[in-house]
Design a protein around this motif. Structure first.
Motif, mmCIF file in Angstrom:
data_model
loop_
_atom_site.group_PDB
_atom_site.id
_atom_site.type_symbol
_atom_site.label_atom_id
_atom_site.label_comp_id
_atom_site.label_asym_id
_atom_site.label_seq_id
_atom_site.Cartn_x
_atom_site.Cartn_y
_atom_site.Cartn_z
ATOM 1 N N ARG A 24 0.818 -1.196 0.000
ATOM 2 C CA ARG A 24 0.000 0.000 0.000
ATOM 3 C C ARG A 24 0.860 1.259 0.000
ATOM 4 O O ARG A 24 0.497 2.273 -0.571
ATOM 5 N N LEU A 60 1.581 2.846 -3.335
ATOM 6 C CA LEU A 60 0.470 3.389 -4.091
ATOM 7 C C LEU A 60 0.255 4.851 -3.732
ATOM 8 O O LEU A 60 0.488 5.263 -2.597
ATOM 9 N N GLU A 70 -8.435 4.671 1.065
ATOM 10 C CA GLU A 70 -8.037 3.312 0.708
ATOM 11 C C GLU A 70 -9.238 2.415 0.389
ATOM 12 O O GLU A 70 -9.175 1.556 -0.476
ATOM 13 N N LYS A 127 -7.836 -1.785 -10.428
ATOM 14 C CA LYS A 127 -6.649 -2.532 -10.028
ATOM 15 C C LYS A 127 -5.590 -1.589 -9.461
ATOM 16 O O LYS A 127 -5.433 -0.455 -9.919
ATOM 17 N N GLU A 128 -4.872 -2.068 -8.467
ATOM 18 C CA GLU A 128 -3.910 -1.226 -7.751
ATOM 19 C C GLU A 128 -2.858 -0.600 -8.657
ATOM 20 O O GLU A 128 -2.383 0.507 -8.395
ATOM 21 N N TRP A 130 -2.752 3.067 -9.654
ATOM 22 C CA TRP A 130 -2.491 4.100 -8.657
ATOM 23 C C TRP A 130 -0.987 4.257 -8.371
ATOM 24 O O TRP A 130 -0.603 4.671 -7.298
ATOM 25 N N PRO A 158 -8.627 1.676 -5.129
ATOM 26 C CA PRO A 158 -7.815 0.533 -5.561
ATOM 27 C C PRO A 158 -8.131 -0.761 -4.829
ATOM 28 O O PRO A 158 -8.375 -0.769 -3.623
ATOM 29 N N GLU A 201 -6.486 -4.771 -4.841
ATOM 30 C CA GLU A 201 -5.379 -5.590 -5.333
ATOM 31 C C GLU A 201 -5.886 -6.813 -6.060
ATOM 32 O O GLU A 201 -6.675 -7.599 -5.520
#
Length: 238
Positions: free
Chosen positions: A3, A6, A13, A85-86, A89, A105, A107
């Motif tokens: 995290r 990102l 979050e 999707k992460e 970011w 986001p 994962e």
């Protein structure tokens, strides 16, 4: 990817509320998208009366093109939320931009419960959430396998599901295409599907979730056929 790598604005979050500046940015971008879509795609939206004016709901559209996601914004003035999707970011500007547009986001490759938990957080805050029931983009006039995600979130939270058909978007930008063609696109919003009440133990039986999923699949196919016909696109009947 952790995290910390990102670029997610603090406090966003799991889809938390946006700042005033982000809300203004969303309103401006929505207006630009709506205006551009009317000019380029001659966009029509039918069934706006089915969209709740207040409270959370789950928008569940057919998915045939990359243009489907931005074209959902004009269906309502309310701010829609999307999971992404992460990897989208990874830049500071990209993170701010996507979050301001309502994205958050999730994962990929991890347990589905993380995405479902994030989705329920958005719904519990009273916000509209977009969940594509086919998962990823598909092709053709027949709806692909519909996953239980939207139905599960609806049954757990009590939020209604709005089935949506989008006609013409695959002709505008098919999977793998790099160009966006100026063809007519029509969006048809269906009647909300209300999930069954929870049992005495506070849970919804798996059977009930599957029944809502089946109902959703039938509704989306009918709306997709209607939207395709209104857009002048070939449908499964001809």
């Amino acid at each position: 990817m952790t995290r910390r790598e990102l670029h997610v604005p603090a406090g966003h979050e799991l889809g938390e509320d946006l700042s005033r500046s982000q809300r203004i940015f969303y309103a401006v971008m929505r207006a630009l998208i709506a205006g551009g879509a009317r000019l380029w795609f001659r966009l029509e939206v039918h069934g706006r009366e089915n969209i709740p004016a207040t409270g959370p709901f789950i928008v569940s559209p057919i998915h045939r093109s990359n243009v489907d996601t931005p074209l959902l914004a004009p269906i309502t003035r309310r701010r829609l939320r999307y999971m992404g999707k992460e990897s989208l970011w990874t830049s500071r500007f990209g993170g701010w931009f996507l979050t301001s547009l309502g994205g958050f986001p999730v994962e990929r490759g991890t347990a589905d419960r993380d995405a479902l938990r994030a989705s329920m957080t958005v719904i519990e805050r009273g916000e509209p959430l977009v969940m594509f029931p086919e998962g990823t983009r598909q092709s053709g006039p027949e709806i692909a396998k519909v996953f239980d995600g939207p139905s599960y979130v609806a049954c757990r939270t009590g939020a209604p599901i709005l089935p949506v058909g989008i006609g013409g978007s695959e002709r505008a930008m098919a999977k793998g295409s790099k160009w966006v063609r100026p063809v007519k696109i029509v969006i048809v919003v269906g009647t909300p599907i209300t999930p069954p009440p929870k049992g005495e133990n506070g849970r919804v039986p798996r059977r009930a979730v599957r029944e809502v999923t089946s109902q959703l699949a039938v509704a989306i196919q009918a709306l997709f056929d209607e939207a395709q016909a209104l857009a002048g696109s070939p449908n499964r009947h001809g």
